[in-house]
Design an enzyme around this catalytic site. Sequence first.
Site, short mmCIF file in Angstrom:
data_model
loop_
_atom_site.label_atom_id
_atom_site.label_comp_id
_atom_site.label_asym_id
_atom_site.label_seq_id
_atom_site.Cartn_x
_atom_site.Cartn_y
_atom_site.Cartn_z
N ASP A 74 0.82 -1.22 0.00
CA ASP A 74 0.00 0.00 0.00
C ASP A 74 0.85 1.28 0.00
O ASP A 74 0.34 2.36 -0.26
CB ASP A 74 -0.91 0.03 1.24
N ARG A 109 -18.59 0.19 -22.30
CA ARG A 109 -19.01 0.00 -20.90
C ARG A 109 -18.21 0.87 -19.93
O ARG A 109 -17.14 1.37 -20.27
CB ARG A 109 -18.77 -1.46 -20.49
O1 F6P Z 1 -2.01 -3.88 3.95
C1 F6P Z 1 -1.86 -4.58 2.78
C2 F6P Z 1 -3.16 -5.17 2.32
O2 F6P Z 1 -2.88 -5.77 1.09
C3 F6P Z 1 -4.32 -4.18 2.26
O3 F6P Z 1 -4.31 -3.40 1.13
C4 F6P Z 1 -5.50 -5.11 2.36
O4 F6P Z 1 -6.63 -4.47 2.87
C5 F6P Z 1 -5.01 -6.15 3.30
O5 F6P Z 1 -3.62 -6.18 3.19
C6 F6P Z 1 -5.61 -7.50 3.06
O6 F6P Z 1 -5.17 -8.36 4.05
P1 F6P Z 1 -5.48 -9.92 4.08
O7 F6P Z 1 -4.43 -10.61 3.26
O8 F6P Z 1 -5.38 -10.28 5.51
O9 F6P Z 1 -6.82 -10.15 3.48
#
Ligand code: F6P
Length: 360
Positions: free
Chosen positions: A140, A175
């Site tokens: 992120d 679309r």
């Molecule tokens: O923090 C990284 C991330 O990829 C976020 O963007 C996402 O919300 C989260 O991890 C998802 O986590 P998990 O693998 O536990 O579903």
Amino acid sequence: MANIRKIGVLTGGGDAPGLNAVIRAVVKSALNNGIDCYGIPNSYDGLLEADRPFPLTRDSVTGILRMGGTILGTVNRGNPLAEPVQTSDGEKVYAERCLEIFRRLEFDALVAIGGDGTLALSHDFYQMGMPIVGVPKTIDNDIVGTVNCFGFDTAVSFASHAIDRLHSTAAAHRRIMVVEVMGRYAGWIALQAGISGGADVVLIPEISYHLERIAEKIRERDQYGAKFTIVVVAEGAKEEGGEVSVVKRAEGQFVERLGGIGHRVALQLQELTGKEARATVLGHLQRGGTPTAFDRVLATRFGAKAVELMMRGDFGRMVASHPPDVVPVALSEVVGRTKTVPLTSDLIRTARAVGICFGD
Ligand code: F6P
């Protein structure tokens, strides 16, 4: 110079492409300096029993540079510190047990590779007396104190390629194509993938959107002959006055799981504009696969720097990218904060300059 003979390395939180490249760099740099290296499986849980950590040799890390995931395994959940845990020596408090095993195994230091949660946990352990160096990890790109994190470039490249593919099918069917990307609190992936993929609308957590503004953009495109629209939406984006879209609320140690915003926006835009809309959720595809060259280099630099800091006895720090250098920053300055996209940043201004609509 600190007298470091034996170290542990662990990965925590969600995986990110480049974790193995960091592990490899830590192991190689450590061994090249006469330091023994142990892998601690599944984040700090690997310190709950003395027989869990295992030696990492040159052979253990051969060929892992290009591999996604983590050879150490990982755990993504909230803060387990005060949790009681059942161990082979009876019930213990999580934090005390980890410290006990760390000392019993005579580790001199620990490299903790992880995101905001793992870094916060590591800061707590550091304050309890564990000599720790942190390595930031997140696709992120929302960790404070570092300009870049490995994994982000790979995620953006993947999302950008996905948008390229959606363009042709969007145009063929005239679309609206909505692409949901990761980004809980920050829109870095959505913004960069949106710019590089040529999106028309980008919705990010930092800017609440108005559906009618997006509909106007779609009508405007229709009028000048572009009969399709690409909308990139970060999972943490929300409508003005609305809430983020949650799949599962936080429960016990487990953090809230986001998702569903892509389908919601697609449906709403279809109703508002009368045009057909489809949603694609890129989800964990963004976290899998081989890291890009950029991420491999950054990960390797982070790993080598972490060992350098340990040898200097510079603990309670996180290695950070401050181009052109990798520098130490205090963990205390990083934890509990989130690096969001500044609204006045060049990235936002560039996006607006080329006509990207944020729905504001
Ligand atoms: O923090 C990284 C991330 O990829 C976020 O963007 C996402 O919300 C989260 O991890 C998802 O986590 P998990 O693998 O536990 O579903």
